[in-house]
Design a protein around this motif. Structure first.
Motif, mmCIF file in Angstrom:
data_model
loop_
_atom_site.group_PDB
_atom_site.id
_atom_site.type_symbol
_atom_site.label_atom_id
_atom_site.label_comp_id
_atom_site.label_asym_id
_atom_site.label_seq_id
_atom_site.Cartn_x
_atom_site.Cartn_y
_atom_site.Cartn_z
ATOM 1 N N UNK A 44 0.841 -1.189 0.000
ATOM 2 C CA UNK A 44 0.000 0.000 0.000
ATOM 3 C C UNK A 44 0.880 1.245 0.000
ATOM 4 N N UNK A 84 -7.724 1.352 -10.485
ATOM 5 C CA UNK A 84 -7.932 2.783 -10.233
ATOM 6 C C UNK A 84 -6.612 3.495 -9.967
ATOM 7 N N UNK A 87 -4.807 3.854 -13.304
ATOM 8 C CA UNK A 87 -5.399 4.846 -14.198
ATOM 9 C C UNK A 87 -5.043 6.260 -13.773
ATOM 10 N N UNK A 88 -5.035 6.495 -12.463
ATOM 11 C CA UNK A 88 -4.759 7.842 -11.979
ATOM 12 C C UNK A 88 -3.273 8.046 -11.723
ATOM 13 N N UNK A 90 -1.467 6.942 -9.302
ATOM 14 C CA UNK A 90 -1.324 7.323 -7.906
ATOM 15 C C UNK A 90 -0.967 6.085 -7.079
ATOM 16 N N UNK A 91 -0.481 6.280 -5.861
ATOM 17 C CA UNK A 91 -0.173 5.132 -5.004
ATOM 18 C C UNK A 91 -1.429 4.338 -4.673
ATOM 19 N N UNK A 93 -4.152 2.325 -2.539
ATOM 20 C CA UNK A 93 -4.682 2.530 -1.199
ATOM 21 C C UNK A 93 -4.756 1.220 -0.439
#
Lengths: 230, 230
Positions: A44, A84, A87-88, A90-91, A93
């Motif tokens: 994470x 997700x 796509x973004x 980002x790290x 979650x």
DNA sequence: CGTAGCATTGATGTGGGTCAACGTATGTGG
DNA sequence: CCACATACGTTGACCCACATCAATGCTACG
């Protein structure tokens, strides 16, 4: 990639709408790997380098915060996970950990994003897929906010049995502590909740679950189209 | 639609990536409508005929099950809501109700889906948007599962103050019972939780919230990149 | 000025968490 | 093949966060 793995990948619903050319280009840079149980595929907070699509096995997506842990979902074979974050860019979650021996297709993130840019039909099918995930998560929030643990367990059993291919007792596909994390309770409390549910039409014996009286169970669970898949 | 509403619509981030031709065709069949506070725009279980995009006001998305109610989120101006139901052509999982006088752009569902089919760039930007919503919902599940109500409130205050344009006390943008539903607790308990938080760097006075000591508050909240937006 | 809804406060109950002990599987090496 | 180890599951005692119910203040609005 081996030819039979290519065929297996092509048969996944994820790639249904994908153009053949895009698919071939994507597979040219992808790989397939096997993992034993308990391996962390994604930490994470880490930005994923690959999109994982499970061929075989199961993966638990979970999050920890100040020593308490909660599971978001168990990913079954045939499905991708943590799209997700990819796509973004980002790290993630959540942590992704295999809960049994698993085999996964690994697609480099950049190549996957290129495929989305190149293939409109694929992009559209992904959009629908993400919308379905949104709906699933909203259901999960409602499940968590509007029900107590007995109702959550009862509905989980009903849903698991409706998913099962044939009638008869179903097998718990993971350890009980995983189910507890998934339902948002402690293992101790799951034990007690199981015991309290036995007079209402279900019997738990080891990892085997049998529904004796579906109507009685449904009366406790009070399933709703709002939260459950009917 | 009036020209200034057209310009307002064009300026929304939702339409950033949209082709001009697609945009014009979409707006030709859309309308703008105003609503007083407390109007239900979408009943839960209803298949939406329109995509709503808020121009002004706020909308509460909430779900009820067996007499208990939980809020999913409060939609601020500039944002669309219940896109997921529209994309999948399924009944909404939540009720949408205005919580103050509101004005919204209403786009017929079929036309919106046509725009997605016609405009690849728009489809891609929607996909990213849905991915962001997925991440937000995962955060919400973690927030709910891994924190107690004091931590949830403390983090909500921190987040609200970080979103505020200027420093100084912030205004609660809705009734306290709405905040309670959003945080997954009863109004009574919110009152008590507020009282218990006052020795830790915040003061609530009516609908005004002032942070005296952000560090003290952060020590109670223990914010995490996993759950909160840093 | 009264009424109606909302917020607060208090008393009390309970669901579920925590801690600790015990039982039960699963595997490992002698 | 069995004793042992290790982890998982269960059970019991206890506690605390939060819900519920009821009464009382507030605020707002006709």
């Amino acid at each position: 990639m081996r030819p039979d793995d290519l065929a297996l990948a092509r048969s996944l619903s994820l790639f249904d709408a994908m153009d053949v050319g895009t698919f071939d280009r994507l597979m040219a840079v992808s790989l397939v790997q096997t993992f034993p149980a308990g391996v962390v595929l994604l930490e994470q907070g880490q930005v994923p380098d690959f999109l994982f699509v499970l061929f075989e096995g199961s993966v638990e997506l979970s999050a920890t915060h100040c020593k308490s842990e909660g599971a978001i979902s168990i990913v079954p074979p045939g499905e991708p996970f943590t799209i997700a974050a990819l796509l973004t860019d980002q790290p993630t979650l959540s942590q992704a950990r295999t809960i049994c021996n698993s085999r996964a297709l690994m697609i480099p993130s950049a190549a996957f994003r290129d495929a989305i840019s190149a293939d409109h039909a694929f992009c559209q099918s992904l959009l629908i897929e993400q919308a379905n995930i949104v709906r699933h998560l909203v259901r999960e929030i409602n499940n968590q906010k509007l029900r107590n643990s007995t109702e959550r367990l009862a509905n989980w059993v009903l849903h698991a049995s409706s998913k099962a291919p044939e009638a008869g007792p179903i097998q718990l596909p993971f350890r009980k502590r995983t189910l507890a994390a998934l339902l948002g309770m402690t293992p101790e409390n799951l034990s007690r909740t199981i015991a309290s549910l036995e007079p209402h039409g279900v019997t738990f014996k080891g990892s085997s679950i049998a529904i004796q009286d579906a109507d009685a169970l449904r009366k406790v669970a009070r399933p709703s189209a709002l939260i459950d898949l009917i």
